[in-house]
Structure formats: structure tokens, C-alpha cells
Motif scaffolding. Structure first.
Motif, PDB file in Angstrom:
ATOM      1  N   ARG A  44       2.912  10.191 -13.398  1.00  0.00           N
ATOM      2  CA  ARG A  44       3.495   9.810 -14.678  1.00  0.00           C
ATOM      3  C   ARG A  44       3.592   8.291 -14.793  1.00  0.00           C
ATOM      4  NH1 ARG A  44       6.727  12.009 -18.556  1.00  0.00           N
ATOM      5  NH2 ARG A  44       7.019  13.964 -17.387  1.00  0.00           N
ATOM      6  N   ASN A  45       4.126   7.646 -13.762  1.00  0.00           N
ATOM      7  CA  ASN A  45       4.266   6.191 -13.811  1.00  0.00           C
ATOM      8  C   ASN A  45       2.921   5.511 -13.973  1.00  0.00           C
ATOM      9  OD1 ASN A  45       7.013   6.411 -13.500  1.00  0.00           O
ATOM     10  ND2 ASN A  45       7.024   5.924 -11.317  1.00  0.00           N
ATOM     11  N   TRP A  46       1.917   5.986 -13.225  1.00  0.00           N
ATOM     12  CA  TRP A  46       0.578   5.394 -13.308  1.00  0.00           C
ATOM     13  C   TRP A  46       0.010   5.524 -14.719  1.00  0.00           C
ATOM     14  CZ3 TRP A  46      -4.168   8.765 -12.494  1.00  0.00           C
ATOM     15  CH2 TRP A  46      -5.340   8.051 -12.784  1.00  0.00           C
ATOM     16  N   LEU A  47       0.012   6.717 -15.262  1.00  0.00           N
ATOM     17  CA  LEU A  47      -0.620   6.945 -16.563  1.00  0.00           C
ATOM     18  C   LEU A  47       0.125   6.240 -17.693  1.00  0.00           C
ATOM     19  CD1 LEU A  47      -1.601  10.721 -16.243  1.00  0.00           C
ATOM     20  CD2 LEU A  47      -3.047   8.717 -15.905  1.00  0.00           C
ATOM     21  N   GLU A  48       1.436   6.281 -17.670  1.00  0.00           N
ATOM     22  CA  GLU A  48       2.193   5.655 -18.757  1.00  0.00           C
ATOM     23  C   GLU A  48       2.158   4.134 -18.690  1.00  0.00           C
ATOM     24  OE1 GLU A  48       6.048   7.460 -18.868  1.00  0.00           O
ATOM     25  OE2 GLU A  48       5.264   9.302 -19.792  1.00  0.00           O
ATOM     26  N   ALA A  49       1.982   3.592 -17.486  1.00  0.00           N
ATOM     27  CA  ALA A  49       1.909   2.138 -17.348  1.00  0.00           C
ATOM     28  C   ALA A  49       0.536   1.596 -17.742  1.00  0.00           C
ATOM     29  CB  ALA A  49       2.233   1.724 -15.917  1.00  0.00           C
ATOM     30  N   ASP A  50      -0.530   2.376 -17.487  1.00  0.00           N
ATOM     31  CA  ASP A  50      -1.894   1.858 -17.641  1.00  0.00           C
ATOM     32  C   ASP A  50      -2.584   2.271 -18.945  1.00  0.00           C
ATOM     33  OD1 ASP A  50      -1.601   0.628 -15.249  1.00  0.00           O
ATOM     34  OD2 ASP A  50      -3.200   1.704 -14.209  1.00  0.00           O
ATOM     35  N   PHE A  51      -2.160   3.372 -19.555  1.00  0.00           N
ATOM     36  CA  PHE A  51      -2.906   3.900 -20.697  1.00  0.00           C
ATOM     37  C   PHE A  51      -1.993   4.182 -21.889  1.00  0.00           C
ATOM     38  CE2 PHE A  51      -5.023   5.433 -16.770  1.00  0.00           C
ATOM     39  CZ  PHE A  51      -6.208   4.732 -16.885  1.00  0.00           C
TER      40      PHE A  51
ATOM     41  N   PHE B 268       0.826  -1.206   0.000  1.00  0.00           N
ATOM     42  CA  PHE B 268       0.000   0.000   0.000  1.00  0.00           C
ATOM     43  C   PHE B 268       0.863   1.259   0.000  1.00  0.00           C
ATOM     44  CE2 PHE B 268      -1.785   3.479   2.571  1.00  0.00           C
ATOM     45  CZ  PHE B 268      -2.817   3.857   1.726  1.00  0.00           C
ATOM     46  N   PHE B 269       1.866   1.293   0.874  1.00  0.00           N
ATOM     47  CA  PHE B 269       2.698   2.494   0.934  1.00  0.00           C
ATOM     48  C   PHE B 269       3.564   2.635  -0.314  1.00  0.00           C
ATOM     49  CE2 PHE B 269       1.726   2.043   5.514  1.00  0.00           C
ATOM     50  CZ  PHE B 269       1.158   3.294   5.705  1.00  0.00           C
ATOM     51  N   GLY B 270       3.954   1.516  -0.902  1.00  0.00           N
ATOM     52  CA  GLY B 270       4.656   1.584  -2.177  1.00  0.00           C
ATOM     53  C   GLY B 270       3.767   2.142  -3.272  1.00  0.00           C
ATOM     54  N   LEU B 271       2.509   1.686  -3.292  1.00  0.00           N
ATOM     55  CA  LEU B 271       1.526   2.214  -4.241  1.00  0.00           C
ATOM     56  C   LEU B 271       1.330   3.714  -4.034  1.00  0.00           C
ATOM     57  CD1 LEU B 271      -0.943   1.686  -6.253  1.00  0.00           C
ATOM     58  CD2 LEU B 271      -2.316   1.452  -4.171  1.00  0.00           C
ATOM     59  N   SER B 272       1.289   4.130  -2.768  1.00  0.00           N
ATOM     60  CA  SER B 272       1.040   5.532  -2.448  1.00  0.00           C
ATOM     61  C   SER B 272       2.152   6.442  -2.949  1.00  0.00           C
ATOM     62  CB  SER B 272       0.877   5.705  -0.932  1.00  0.00           C
ATOM     63  OG  SER B 272      -0.202   4.927  -0.453  1.00  0.00           O
ATOM     64  N   LEU B 273       3.376   5.941  -2.969  1.00  0.00           N
ATOM     65  CA  LEU B 273       4.517   6.771  -3.348  1.00  0.00           C
ATOM     66  C   LEU B 273       4.729   6.845  -4.853  1.00  0.00           C
ATOM     67  CD1 LEU B 273       7.041   5.693  -0.568  1.00  0.00           C
ATOM     68  CD2 LEU B 273       5.831   7.881  -0.751  1.00  0.00           C
ATOM     69  N   ASN B 274       3.953   6.103  -5.617  1.00  0.00           N
ATOM     70  CA  ASN B 274       4.130   6.111  -7.067  1.00  0.00           C
ATOM     71  C   ASN B 274       3.760   7.484  -7.643  1.00  0.00           C
ATOM     72  OD1 ASN B 274       4.799   5.021  -9.540  1.00  0.00           O
ATOM     73  ND2 ASN B 274       2.795   4.096  -9.877  1.00  0.00           N
ATOM     74  N   THR B 275       4.311   7.799  -8.796  1.00  0.00           N
ATOM     75  CA  THR B 275       4.025   9.093  -9.420  1.00  0.00           C
ATOM     76  C   THR B 275       2.871   8.993 -10.405  1.00  0.00           C
ATOM     77  OG1 THR B 275       5.497   8.803 -11.324  1.00  0.00           O
ATOM     78  CG2 THR B 275       6.489   9.638  -9.280  1.00  0.00           C
TER      79      THR B 275
ATOM     80  N   LEU C 240       3.616  10.433  -4.405  1.00  0.00           N
ATOM     81  CA  LEU C 240       2.221  10.567  -3.956  1.00  0.00           C
ATOM     82  C   LEU C 240       1.280  10.982  -5.074  1.00  0.00           C
ATOM     83  CD1 LEU C 240       2.361  12.362  -0.457  1.00  0.00           C
ATOM     84  CD2 LEU C 240       1.921   9.949  -0.901  1.00  0.00           C
ATOM     85  N   SER C 241       1.817  11.529  -6.178  1.00  0.00           N
ATOM     86  CA  SER C 241       0.918  12.046  -7.218  1.00  0.00           C
ATOM     87  C   SER C 241       0.134  10.941  -7.909  1.00  0.00           C
ATOM     88  CB  SER C 241       1.692  12.871  -8.240  1.00  0.00           C
ATOM     89  OG  SER C 241       2.669  12.093  -8.920  1.00  0.00           O
ATOM     90  N   GLY C 242       0.673   9.718  -7.953  1.00  0.00           N
ATOM     91  CA  GLY C 242      -0.068   8.621  -8.551  1.00  0.00           C
ATOM     92  C   GLY C 242      -1.319   8.294  -7.757  1.00  0.00           C
ATOM     93  N   LEU C 243      -1.163   8.173  -6.443  1.00  0.00           N
ATOM     94  CA  LEU C 243      -2.316   7.896  -5.584  1.00  0.00           C
ATOM     95  C   LEU C 243      -3.311   9.044  -5.630  1.00  0.00           C
ATOM     96  CD1 LEU C 243      -3.606   6.006  -3.421  1.00  0.00           C
ATOM     97  CD2 LEU C 243      -2.465   7.431  -1.709  1.00  0.00           C
ATOM     98  N   MET C 244      -2.813  10.272  -5.578  1.00  0.00           N
ATOM     99  CA  MET C 244      -3.707  11.426  -5.611  1.00  0.00           C
ATOM    100  C   MET C 244      -4.464  11.505  -6.930  1.00  0.00           C
ATOM    101  SD  MET C 244      -3.835  12.951  -2.789  1.00  0.00           S
ATOM    102  CE  MET C 244      -2.976  13.044  -1.222  1.00  0.00           C
ATOM    103  N   GLY C 245      -3.814  11.156  -8.034  1.00  0.00           N
ATOM    104  CA  GLY C 245      -4.499  11.153  -9.320  1.00  0.00           C
ATOM    105  C   GLY C 245      -5.641  10.156  -9.344  1.00  0.00           C
ATOM    106  N   LYS C 246      -5.394   8.975  -8.812  1.00  0.00           N
ATOM    107  CA  LYS C 246      -6.454   7.968  -8.753  1.00  0.00           C
ATOM    108  C   LYS C 246      -7.581   8.411  -7.818  1.00  0.00           C
ATOM    109  CE  LYS C 246      -3.212   4.147  -9.544  1.00  0.00           C
ATOM    110  NZ  LYS C 246      -2.600   2.924  -8.972  1.00  0.00           N
ATOM    111  N   LEU C 247      -7.204   9.015  -6.690  1.00  0.00           N
ATOM    112  CA  LEU C 247      -8.201   9.448  -5.721  1.00  0.00           C
ATOM    113  C   LEU C 247      -9.100  10.541  -6.298  1.00  0.00           C
ATOM    114  CD1 LEU C 247      -9.358   9.321  -2.870  1.00  0.00           C
ATOM    115  CD2 LEU C 247      -7.562  10.917  -2.136  1.00  0.00           C
ATOM    116  N   ILE C 248      -8.519  11.464  -7.040  1.00  0.00           N
ATOM    117  CA  ILE C 248      -9.320  12.508  -7.669  1.00  0.00           C
ATOM    118  C   ILE C 248     -10.280  11.897  -8.687  1.00  0.00           C
ATOM    119  CG2 ILE C 248      -9.207  14.445  -9.287  1.00  0.00           C
ATOM    120  CD1 ILE C 248      -6.696  15.357  -7.829  1.00  0.00           C
TER     121      ILE C 248
END
Length: 536
Positions: A192-199, A183-190, A223-231
Motif C-alpha cells: 500500500r505504501n509503495w503504490l500510494e507513494a509512487d502512483f 535495505f531492510f527498511g525498504l524490505s519492510l515497507n508495505t 514485506l509486501s512492498g518489496l514482494m510487489g516490486k520483485l513480482i
């Protein structure tokens, strides 16, 4: 309410249980909750309006009601404060309107993606742009849904409390140590990493990437990866509600609750000093010589710079706290452009006409580039443009047949060193002036006109607020930063606002610190005010 007392020196002294400095959303939430419990509360505001960054005014032309600093309330309608106060707020005139299309992004070539309040429609639209992208989005939303206990538990609680330790212990018991680590590893992701990996779709990435700016982060921040998903999760669940008639109706409803329970809200009260007696905060002094006494606590909705650098005498501030406050960092500056239009705007793609908020963006790289340019003191050549359409949701904001637009730019320097495009002359002192903000606004409107044909001919009037203007109008918007402090991990969660303080307490007994500079950070949720009110 106890009567006022006049001291021998001629100062007016009002004996209250709580004095609250500043009248933003957190102050009003705290005042409403405390006054409902029977406490005597006075809110002191230095400006001539109540509401802080919630203000509605006819800043362009009569009949055009613009939310001057902020306007959409998805965080508030999902907050514990709203959960507790909603019935009374609506009884006092609050009414929200919404749309099933909260946000979208349009690329320079006109391609766009619209996020809706319907998971099935969103997944289908994403799959149409590339096989597997809807599945990836579902998986990303699952990251939020499977961790709501931790995410909302940590963002909605005092972190330095035994109850939070119990929350973490329970989560660890259910997930195991490896699950907690994940969970904390997921939270620290960016982001950029989230969007480029998934889309793979440019349109989808452009829809989500700009939203990270609304958290005070950038796409490459931890934290921006988690925040992006949360938004994304929040927009899908809550949409983009705005207050019918103007956001000042929320301020009026909260004020009505406060005043009906004996509280007071006073404008033109510029607090200059916190009174400390016998080791506790006992009141405040204002610039006009007025003193206000607090029998239980003083609550300050200010930045750490103000609190520890100006309001508290140095003898009451430990050296480590003074040093941390002096080094508290602020983010990029912000510009607001309010447009009064002769008619409703029509986009090149009519599907965008009723979207609450559209971003002009090319995606992750363009957001990252503009943030970097602003940090280096440059006016971005192609900044991310927030285009909010209040009259698409609430036609009452403008005369019949007319419209308003609210443009926001969150990637600007406060002190200008140059123009990345090499087109706009820079003032010798580097400070925003009328010519500079007009020239930059023209650049933005030219870009928007490519997607809303005839826009310039529709504009009846405009009102521009540069970062310098914002800093002048609201003392908490230091350097025009709309979030009252950078939100990087080193200045967030346990460490917001400072590493030497905990929760919303200060080194002085009965002095509490709330607002966007404190946990859980910026956003119109009122959570820090809510949390402090729970102590009494």
C-alpha cells in the motif's frame, strides 16, 4: 537398484538412499538432482497422481486440458533448479510458451493497464497515465536491480549458514551500515505504501496490488512492498510462461530424469509414520503396512502440522517445536473455477485478449477489504478475481476454436460465517457445499461477463474447487490455503516454518523438511528441494 526384501512379518522393505514423502515440485527437483548424482531415490505419493499442485486434467470436457491447481512458471524458469536441469527437461519433452503481455488489471468501469515484457513500453504507458509515474516505476525496479545480491541471495540460500553470513558481511562492506539499514527498511515497507507513494493512476495501482495475494500476503503486510516490486520485476523479465500441452509435461520431464537415473515414483503410498532408529530417520511406514528404508535421509514435503503432529512420534519432537507446529498459521482459502468455452473469449478491450493473466480489481483498498472480510469468515462481496487465459498462449489446451479460462479467488474463508453481500445462504455448519460454491461462482462469472460480453453463452462446462475441495484433494492445502501457511514476516525467512528449527533440518538427524511451508515459501520454483539436494 538393490532388490526388495521381504521381512518375516510380510512387509515389503525397499532399501534406498533417500525416501522423499510427497511428489510436489520441490520433491521432484530434489529427486532429480539426487538421482543424477547416483543416489537411489524413491518418491512416495499418497494420491493417484505425481506432481502435487502441478496437475493437468480434463476436468470439464474431453479435449479441454486444465491445469487444476497451478499453471504459470515464471519462478521456475528463473530458478537455480531450472538452470541446472533445463537441458535434460527439454530433451524429455518440456516446452514453454510465453507472451509479451504477462499481466493486466481491469477496473469495474473498464479502464485497464497492461504490463509488458518491455521496460520502455511500460514506462511510456505509465507516463501517459500521469507525468512522473514511469519515472517512479523505473525507480522501483531500481530498488530490485540494485539489491539483487541480497534479495536473490537470501531467497535462494539456506539462511542459517556461514555462506549467508558472508553474503551479509560483503553487502554491509559495500553498502555500509546505513545502506544495510536502508535495505531492510525498504524490505519492510508495505505494498500500500509503495503504490500510494509512487502512483496516482488507479489502473497502475490495480495492476500491481492483486499480485501481492500470490505471495500469501496482503497489501498492508510488512514485506509486501518489496514482494510487489520483485513480482513486477520478474514478470517484466520472465513473463508468464506455461508448459505447452499442460503443466503435467513438466512433471513427466522431471519424472523421466528421475527414472532414467534409477529412481522410482510410487503413487497410493500414504505415509503414516517416520521410522527413527538410533537417533536418526531411517525410513517410513505406510498405511498399507509397507515399509521403506532410507540409508542416507528421509525428506518430507509436508506441512509442520503433519510432520510434528502426526508423522513423528512425540518422543522425538522437543516441546518447543511441538508447540510452534501446533500454532503454525494458515492463510485464507482459495477457489478455482475452470471453464470450457465454445470459442475464444473477447474482452471489451481487445488488447486484453492475449494477456496471460488479468485481475478484476479496483486496487489496494478492494484487495485489503476482501482479505479482511475473508479473515472474519465472510464471503467477500467483491473479491479479487484472477483470470488466466491458457489458450491465449497455448491453443493446444482445447479443441480447435475452443478455449479454457482458469479463475482463481484467493480471499475466501474456509469456515463461512456469512456473506458480505447478504445474498448467498450459508450452510448451518459453515462448510462449503455444492450450492454455496455454485452460488459464489455465479457471482464471479456475472462480474466477469461485464468485461467479456456473452461469456455465459460461451460456457460449455465448468468445474469448481472450493477451499474445502482443495483441502481434500491435497493434504498440504490446509483449510484450502494454496500456500501451505501464512507468509507474514513472523512466519517467513528465518522463521519459516518454525523459530526453533533452522534451514531445512529437523530435530531428528537425517530428516529434512521441504515444500511451501519451508524457506523460501510458496511458488513453483523448487528451491527448497534444490537446497536440500545440495547437501549431498
Amino acid at each position: 537398484m538393490s532388490p526388495n526384501n521381504i521381512t518375516a512379518a510380510g512387509e515389503l522393505v525397499m532399501d534406498q538412499d533417500f525416501i522423499i514423502v510427497g511428489s510436489g515440485i520441490n520433491s521432484l527437483v530434489a529427486a532429480a538432482l539426487l538421482s543424477r548424482k547416483g543416489h537411489k531415490v524413491t518418491v512416495l505419493e499418497r494420491n493417484d497422481w505425481i506432481g502435487g499442485c502441478i496437475r493437468t486434467a480434463e476436468v470439464t470436457l474431453p479435449g479441454f486440458r486444465h491445469d487444476v491447481f497451478s499453471g504459470f512458471h515464471p519462478l521456475f524458469v528463473t530458478s537455480p533448479a531450472y538452470g541446472e536441469l533445463a537441458e535434460e527437461l527439454h530433451a524429455n519433452g518440456l516446452d514453454y510458451v510465453n507472451t509479451d503481455k504477462p499481466t493486466a488489471a481491469i477496473l469495474p468501469d473498464g479502464r485497464n493497464f497492461i504490463l509488458q515484457m518491455d521496460r520502455g513500453k511500460n514506462v511510456a504507458a505509465m507516463e501517459a497515465l500521469g507525468e512522473g509515474q514511469g519515472t517512479a516505476y523505473t525507480r522501483s525496479m531500481g530498488d530490485i536491480e540494485q539489491n539483487t545480491d541480497l534479495i536473490f541471495g537470501l531467497l535462494g540460500a539456506e539462511l542459517w549458514k556461514f555462506s549467508t553470513l558472508k553474503l551479509l558481511a560483503k553487502a554491509a562492506w559495500n553498502r555500509g551500515l546505513h545502506g544495510m539499514s536502508s535495505f531492510f527498511g525498504l524490505s519492510l515497507n508495505t505494498c500500500r505504501n509503495w503504490l500510494e507513494a509512487d502512483f496516482t493512476s488507479d489502473e497502475i495501482k490495480a495492476c500491481f496490488a492483486p499480485w501481492i495475494l500470490h505471495t500469501g500476503l496482503d497489501p498492508d503486510s510488512p514485506l509486501s512492498g518489496l514482494m510487489g516490486k520483485l513480482i513486477s520485476f520478474t514478470l517484466e523479465v520472465a513473463g508468464m510462461p506455461i508448459v505447452k500441452g499442460g503443466s503435467d509435461n513438466l512433471v513427466k520431464a522431471l519424472s523421466a530424469i528421475i527414472e532414467s537415473n534409477g529412481g522410482r515414483l510410487l503413487t497410493g503410498q500414504d505415509v503414516k509414520r517416520i521410522i527413527v532408529e538410533n537417533g536418526r530417520a531411517s525410513g517410513v511406514n505406510c498405511a498399507d503396512g509397507t515399509s521403506y528404508r532410507a540409508g542416507k535421509a528421509v525428506i518430507c514435503n509436508v506441512t509442520p502440522t503433519q510432520l510434528y503432529g502426526y508423522l513423528l512420534d512425540g518422543e522425538y519432537v522437543p516441546e518447543v517445536t511441538r508447540s510452534e507446529a501446533a500454532n503454525y498459521r494458515y492463510g485464507n482459502g482459495d477457489m478455482q473455477i475452470h471453464l470450457a468455452l465454445d470459442k475464444m473469449p473477447e474482452w471489451t478491450d481487445p488488447a486484453l485478449n492475449d494477456v496471460a493473466m488479468v485481475h478484476l480489481s479496483s486496487g489496494v483498498d478492494s484487495v485489503s477489504r476482501s482479505v479482511n472480510q475473508a479473515r472474519r469468515g465472510l464471503l467477500p462481496d467483491c473479491s479479487t478475481v484472477v483470470v488466466a487465459q491458457p489458450t491465449a498462449l497455448d491453443p493446444s489446451r482445447a479443441p480447435e476454436g475452443k478455449a479454457i479460462l482458469w479463475l482463481q479467488l484467493q480471499e475466501l474463508p474456509f469456515l463461512i460465517k456469512g456473506d458480505a453481500a447478504g445474498e448467498i445462504p450459508i450452510p448451518a455448519d459453515g462448510l462449503w457445499d455444492e450450492a454455496t460454491k455454485d452460488a459464489y461462482a455465479d457471482r464471479i462469472i456475472d462480474r466477469l461477463s461485464a468485461h467479456i460480453p456473452g461469456l455465459r453463452d460461451m460456457i460449455l462446462a465448468r468445474h469448481i474447487l472450493s477451499p474445502r475441495d482443495l483441502a481434500t484433494q491435497n493434504i498440504n492445502l490446509v483449510n484450502g490455503d494454496p500456500y501451505s501457511g501464512a507468509c507474514g514476516i513472523e512466519q517467513f525467512m528465518l522463521w519459516r516454518p518454525l523459530k526453533s528449527t533452522k534451514n531445512h533440518e529437523t530435530p531428528v538427524k537425517d530428516l529434512y523438511h521441504i515444500g511451501a511451508s519451508t524457506h523460501p515459501g510458496p511458488g513453483l520454483a523448487g528451491t527448497s528441494g534444490y537446497l536440500v539436494a545440495q547437501n549431498f
